[in-house]
Design a protein around this motif. Structure first.
Motif, PDB file in Angstrom:
ATOM      1  N   VAL A   1      30.569  37.941   5.583  1.00 27.87           N
ATOM      2  CA  VAL A   1      31.041  38.049   7.161  1.00 27.87           C
ATOM      3  C   VAL A   1      32.268  36.882   7.146  1.00 27.87           C
ATOM      4  CG1 VAL A   1      28.961  38.648   8.009  1.00 27.87           C
ATOM      5  CG2 VAL A   1      29.412  36.310   7.655  1.00 27.87           C
ATOM      6  N   VAL A   2      33.129  37.133   8.201  1.00 25.35           N
ATOM      7  CA  VAL A   2      34.261  36.148   8.599  1.00 25.35           C
ATOM      8  C   VAL A   2      33.322  35.387   9.620  1.00 25.35           C
ATOM      9  CG1 VAL A   2      36.473  35.895   9.280  1.00 25.35           C
ATOM     10  CG2 VAL A   2      35.801  38.081   8.311  1.00 25.35           C
ATOM     11  N   GLU A   3      33.180  34.205   8.973  1.00 25.19           N
ATOM     12  CA  GLU A   3      32.362  33.220   9.724  1.00 25.19           C
ATOM     13  C   GLU A   3      33.517  32.375  10.804  1.00 25.19           C
ATOM     14  OE1 GLU A   3      29.427  29.232   9.137  1.00 25.19           O
ATOM     15  OE2 GLU A   3      30.779  29.888   7.580  1.00 25.19           O
ATOM     16  N   GLN A   4      34.491  32.300  10.227  1.00 24.75           N
ATOM     17  CA  GLN A   4      35.634  31.630  11.258  1.00 24.75           C
ATOM     18  C   GLN A   4      36.829  32.604  11.288  1.00 24.75           C
ATOM     19  OE1 GLN A   4      37.196  27.412  11.182  1.00 24.75           O
ATOM     20  NE2 GLN A   4      38.848  28.395  10.772  1.00 24.75           N
ATOM     21  N   GLN A   5      37.206  33.141  12.357  1.00 28.82           N
ATOM     22  CA  GLN A   5      38.087  34.064  12.509  1.00 28.82           C
ATOM     23  C   GLN A   5      39.720  33.423  12.317  1.00 28.82           C
ATOM     24  OE1 GLN A   5      38.133  37.241  12.718  1.00 28.82           O
ATOM     25  NE2 GLN A   5      36.003  37.599  13.010  1.00 28.82           N
ATOM     26  N   PRO A   6      40.584  34.073  11.857  1.00 23.72           N
ATOM     27  CA  PRO A   6      41.812  33.346  11.700  1.00 23.72           C
ATOM     28  C   PRO A   6      42.330  32.516  12.724  1.00 23.72           C
ATOM     29  CG  PRO A   6      42.072  35.514  10.754  1.00 23.72           C
ATOM     30  CD  PRO A   6      40.464  35.530  11.558  1.00 23.72           C
ATOM     31  N   VAL A   7      42.692  31.579  12.479  1.00 22.60           N
ATOM     32  CA  VAL A   7      43.188  30.629  13.650  1.00 22.60           C
ATOM     33  C   VAL A   7      44.328  29.467  13.161  1.00 22.60           C
ATOM     34  CG1 VAL A   7      41.222  29.112  13.406  1.00 22.60           C
ATOM     35  CG2 VAL A   7      42.657  28.995  15.537  1.00 22.60           C
ATOM     36  N   MET A   8      45.439  29.269  13.831  1.00 24.98           N
ATOM     37  CA  MET A   8      46.165  28.233  13.451  1.00 24.98           C
ATOM     38  C   MET A   8      45.767  27.205  14.017  1.00 24.98           C
ATOM     39  SD  MET A   8      50.179  29.935  14.298  1.00 24.98           S
ATOM     40  CE  MET A   8      49.619  30.223  16.270  1.00 24.98           C
ATOM     41  N   MET A   9      45.821  25.927  13.213  1.00 26.58           N
ATOM     42  CA  MET A   9      45.371  24.682  13.500  1.00 26.58           C
ATOM     43  C   MET A   9      46.049  24.143  14.841  1.00 26.58           C
ATOM     44  SD  MET A   9      43.357  24.398  11.154  1.00 26.58           S
ATOM     45  CE  MET A   9      42.737  22.577  11.525  1.00 26.58           C
ATOM     46  N   THR A  10      47.150  24.505  15.103  1.00 18.58           N
ATOM     47  CA  THR A  10      48.108  24.128  16.494  1.00 18.58           C
ATOM     48  C   THR A  10      47.150  24.696  17.606  1.00 18.58           C
ATOM     49  OG1 THR A  10      49.541  25.992  16.203  1.00 18.58           O
ATOM     50  CG2 THR A  10      50.141  23.588  15.267  1.00 18.58           C
ATOM     51  N   THR A  11      46.540  25.584  17.531  1.00 21.81           N
ATOM     52  CA  THR A  11      45.831  26.422  18.915  1.00 21.81           C
ATOM     53  C   THR A  11      44.484  26.745  18.317  1.00 21.81           C
ATOM     54  OG1 THR A  11      46.805  28.493  18.128  1.00 21.81           O
ATOM     55  CG2 THR A  11      47.941  27.264  19.513  1.00 21.81           C
ATOM     56  N   PRO A  12      43.423  25.812  18.206  1.00 18.55           N
ATOM     57  CA  PRO A  12      42.128  26.022  17.758  1.00 18.55           C
ATOM     58  C   PRO A  12      41.245  26.442  18.777  1.00 18.55           C
ATOM     59  CG  PRO A  12      42.333  23.620  18.351  1.00 18.55           C
ATOM     60  CD  PRO A  12      43.769  24.324  18.587  1.00 18.55           C
ATOM     61  N   GLN A  13      41.926  26.446  19.966  1.00 17.86           N
ATOM     62  CA  GLN A  13      41.031  27.385  21.091  1.00 17.86           C
ATOM     63  C   GLN A  13      41.393  28.645  21.442  1.00 17.86           C
ATOM     64  OE1 GLN A  13      41.474  24.429  24.631  1.00 17.86           O
ATOM     65  NE2 GLN A  13      39.615  23.968  24.220  1.00 17.86           N
ATOM     66  N   ARG A  14      42.276  29.335  20.513  1.00  9.64           N
ATOM     67  CA  ARG A  14      42.941  30.330  20.784  1.00  9.64           C
ATOM     68  C   ARG A  14      42.993  31.160  19.454  1.00  9.64           C
ATOM     69  NH1 ARG A  14      47.217  30.798  26.087  1.00  9.64           N
ATOM     70  NH2 ARG A  14      45.425  30.269  27.629  1.00  9.64           N
ATOM     71  N   PRO A  15      42.295  31.558  18.830  1.00  8.18           N
ATOM     72  CA  PRO A  15      42.276  32.137  17.608  1.00  8.18           C
ATOM     73  C   PRO A  15      42.879  33.707  17.609  1.00  8.18           C
ATOM     74  CG  PRO A  15      39.897  32.226  18.476  1.00  8.18           C
ATOM     75  CD  PRO A  15      40.736  31.483  19.472  1.00  8.18           C
TER      76      PRO A  15
END
Length: 752
Positions: free
Chosen positions: A309-323
């Motif tokens: 499973v994808v435990e953490q969806q792709p996300v930029m470090m600059t916008t952690p609240q908006r993956p």
């Protein structure tokens, strides 16, 4: 009932808020195990008194040690909580117990806020899903116990076969006694064989029942629980406080895999028995055993292919609240996890991310952009993560791609959806197959200015898409959202950014802006493009995130209220009552305050020109409210803001937010009087003839008297005499360096 017990009865969404409250602040295990002593102490008083803080700290530590001693006496060191770890966590506050007191005071207060926001029915109900989880946990335990029973049965059967074989062989070698015959011995041998065959058939029937239970559990895990977790994760990505922990799923996946592996071993043992002890009817048992082996492999394969499973969806470090928003050339991260956590699987699986794997949309839709990873980012599931989970973290991924080719795509960039597929090959115990797990759809942008529109697409898609495979062309003809769904979505955005959801009044005000459909539907174009309503909301969210988190979290900002409703709310309140509301015209996010005054039988409601992010960067809103002054005729000044709506004294509401510099001595080390920035409006009669000057909005009074006009300091600085010195910056340095002495006197006082 204790406060903590009440929290345990809330639904998963509200429990998620509690979990987030303690994350990286204080051990939730300590809060759970020491809930009684924690709630019995007066942490509010301790937060203001060092001696009380030390007393509370000592009580907490003493209670922990008492529980630890009981655990040791009852020989429950391994089954019980991690008391040594909890003690270490508490001792971190040994030198600063006041910090612990402040922390627990804030946490307990926020817990009460969460309880107050819960529907009353939740206080008497079980946590959502807990009943199903307990039932599934019981079934998994039953499956383990039945398998252990089967193991015991087959072991006993082996012992019986060994004993019968040895006994029978010795009897065959004995001489025939008088009156005996070989026929009698043969009949006895056949009788023993029939008994053994019957015992084997009984074992196979029991094995069939075990496999039926295993099938039901695997079906529940893969088709129900895993799908529900994926849906919760989907909602969490767009702001929901849903619980996305994988601990229970990992426990169940691992346990059932162990059971299925044991069943395979037991079936092989039965097969070996048949080959070792040839008996009447033994050939007839081979076919059922073979079918069971085949079925067991089928269940095991289904479980293992679902375990990635994808435990953490792709996300930029600059916008952690908006993956799920990715920008070309910018690094982003993602994490995958294998839910079957067995030692033999450690370092067995190498995972490779593939962008848009088998995505037909990139081939069938003209102009659909294509991307690829800038470099190979394969990782091994190594089990070195905290807790020993089999995790692979992809922390160095970046995208590169080509521009659209040929005919322009019917989709704009921020409506074009892509996905990342994580692929691995399983080779173990005679099993060979591929395992894949795909991310939720992502939007790839080229510039930061596309991020708000991209987030609108991510929110809209995930509210609508509830099953796999995902429709990447959803925005070719996007379905509408109902207002209940959209209102929940908007509320999550404010919870994610400001730790507080929208209340009923705020949602009602927003409904008027979003819904003009008779059926209560909101269409995609109306949400994302019409009058830029979402851009306005996004600007407010950014304003809260950067400058107003505390005020929003504590409920001091009314926010979404029109000027007309503001007048209705304030006109019956006492003079000096004010409220905070967001600007409806500033798309970048701005906040204003309005207050009421009663004079000579007349009522006036005044609205101050909104404060922008730039101004709030120079001075916080609580300090602006504290220093705000109104200049009337004869140069008299006063602060007209006295009570926050409905009747909270402003010092009670905002006193704790004032900067520490407020308490500094008014005289510096050189003997000079210190100055501080302040905001002032001018109360003047209406000019005659009218002058070209930016005026504040003023609601009409309740009588026909002339309305005094309020002129914000920005308007004063923008007047013709001062314009050369004003650049819109209200920071103290800018004021001192660019404005004349007279203006400084209007902006600063000595601090006395």
């Amino acid at each position: 009932m204790s406060q903590w017990q009440q929290l345990l009865r809330l639904d998963s969404a509200l429990q998620g808020r509690v979990s987030e409250l303690y994350k990286r602040r204080f051990s939730r295990e300590i809060r759970h195990c020491l809930s009684g002593v924690i709630e019995s102490q007066d942490w509010d008083s301790a937060a203001e008194d060092g001696n009380k803080a030390r007393t509370c700290f000592s009580a907490l530590l003493q209670n922990l040690e008492e529980q630890w001693n009981v655990s040791v006496q009852e020989n429950k060191i391994l089954q019980g909580p991690n008391f040594p770890g909890m003690k270490d966590d508490i001792l971190h506050f040994k030198d600063d117990p006041l910090k612990l007191a402040v922390l627990l005071s804030e946490c307990l207060r926020e817990e009460r806020v969460i309880l107050a926001s819960a529907p009353k029915a939740q206080g008497c109900s079980r946590p959502a899903g807990e009943g199903n989880w307990e039932e599934l946990n019981s079934r998994v335990e039953e499956l383990r116990n039945q398998t252990l029973g089967m193991k015991t049965e087959i072991k006993a059967l082996n012992e019986q076969l060994d004993f019968t074989q040895a006994t029978w062989q010795s009897r065959v070698e004995w001489p025939i006694v008088p009156g005996g015959s070989r026929e009698v011995l043969e009949q006895e041998r056949l009788k023993q064989q029939n008994m053994i065959t019957t015992a084997k058939q009984t074992v196979l029937r029991q094995m069939t029942e075990v496999l039926k239970l295993a099938q039901a559990v695997v079906e529940t895990l893969t088709a129900v629980e895993l799908c529900q977790w994926k849906r919760r994760q989907q909602m969490a990505c767009i702001g929901s406080p849903a619980d996305t922990s994988l601990d229970l799923l990992q426990k169940w996946f691992t346990s059932v895999t162990e059971v299925l592996q044991e069943i395979r071993r037991l079936l092989q043992e039965l097969r070996d028995q048949n080959e070792k002890y040839q008996s009447h009817g033994a050939a007839g048992l081979l076919a059922p055993v073979a079918e069971m082996e085949k079925f067991t492999l089928l269940l095991l394969r289904r479980l293992l292919t679902s375990a990635l499973v994808v435990e953490q969806q792709p996300v930029m470090m600059t916008t952690p609240q908006r993956p799920l928003i990715l920008k070309t050339g910018v690094r982003f991260t993602a994490t995958v996890r294998f839910l079957v956590n067995l030692p033999e699987f450690k370092c067995l699986l190498k995972v490779q991310p593939v962008f848009d794997k088998d995505t037909e949309e990139t081939k069938t839709v003209k102009g659909y952009r294509r991307f690829e990873f800038a470099r190979n980012s394969s990782q091994v599931l190594d089990g070195d993560a905290p807790g020993g989970a089999l995790v692979a973290e992809f922390g160095q991924m970046t995208l590169k791609g080509s521009e659209k080719k040929g005919k322009e795509s019917p989709l704009v960039v921020t409506e074009e959806l892509h996905r990342i597929t994580f692929v691995t090959e399983f080779h173990k115990a005679g099993l060979t197959f591929n395992i894949e797990a795909s991310s939720l759809p992502v939007v790839v942008i080229c510039g930061c200015n596309q991020a708000p529109a991209a987030w609108a697409s991510i929110m809209w898609f995930n509210m609508l898409s509830v099953s796999e495979p995902r429709n990447l062309l959803l925005f070719m003809d996007p379905p509408p959202l109902t207002w209940p769904h959209l209102s929940q979505l908007l509320s999550w955005q404010f919870l994610s950014v400001g730790k507080r959801q929208l209340d009923g009044h705020q949602l009602a005000a927003l409904r008027e802006k979003f819904v003009d459909d008779a059926n209560g539907l909101v269409h995609w174009k109306e949400f994302s493009k019409k009058e830029n309503t979402w851009i306005w909301i996004n600007g407010i969210l950014d304003l809260i995130k950067k400058h107003l988190v505390d005020l929003w979290r504590d409920g001091y900002i009314m926010g979404f209220v029109s000027k007309e409703r503001t007048r209705l709310l304030l006109q019956e309140k006492k003079t000096g009552t004010f409220l905070l509301r967001f600007s409806e015209s500033n798309k970048d996010g701005a906040i204003s305050f309005s207050w009421v005054e009663h004079s000579n039988g007349e009522t006036s409601v005044h609205n101050v020109d909104p404060y922008t992010k730039k101004e709030l960067s120079s001075m916080s809103l609580p300090n602006i409210i504290n220093r705000y002054s109104l200049k009337a005729q004869k140069n008299t000044t006063r602060n007209p803001l006295l009570y926050l709506y409905p009747d909270i004294h402003k010092d009670t509401a905002f006193g704790r937010y004032h900067n520490a510099s407020e308490a500094q001595s008014p005289v510096n080390s050189d003997g000079y009087l210190l100055r501080k920035a302040s905001f002032m409006s001018c109360l003047t009669p209406p000019p005659s003839p009218p002058q070209m000057m930016a005026m504040m909005d003023v609601d009409p009074p309740t009588s026909d008297m002339d309305v005094p006009q309020l002129m914000d300091l920005h308007s004063v600085f923008a007047s013709s005499d001062l314009l050369p010195f004003y650049n819109g910056d209200l920071s103290e340095d800018a004021i001192l360096s660019g404005w004349s002495g007279d203006v400084q006197n209007n902006c600063f006082d000595s601090g006395f």
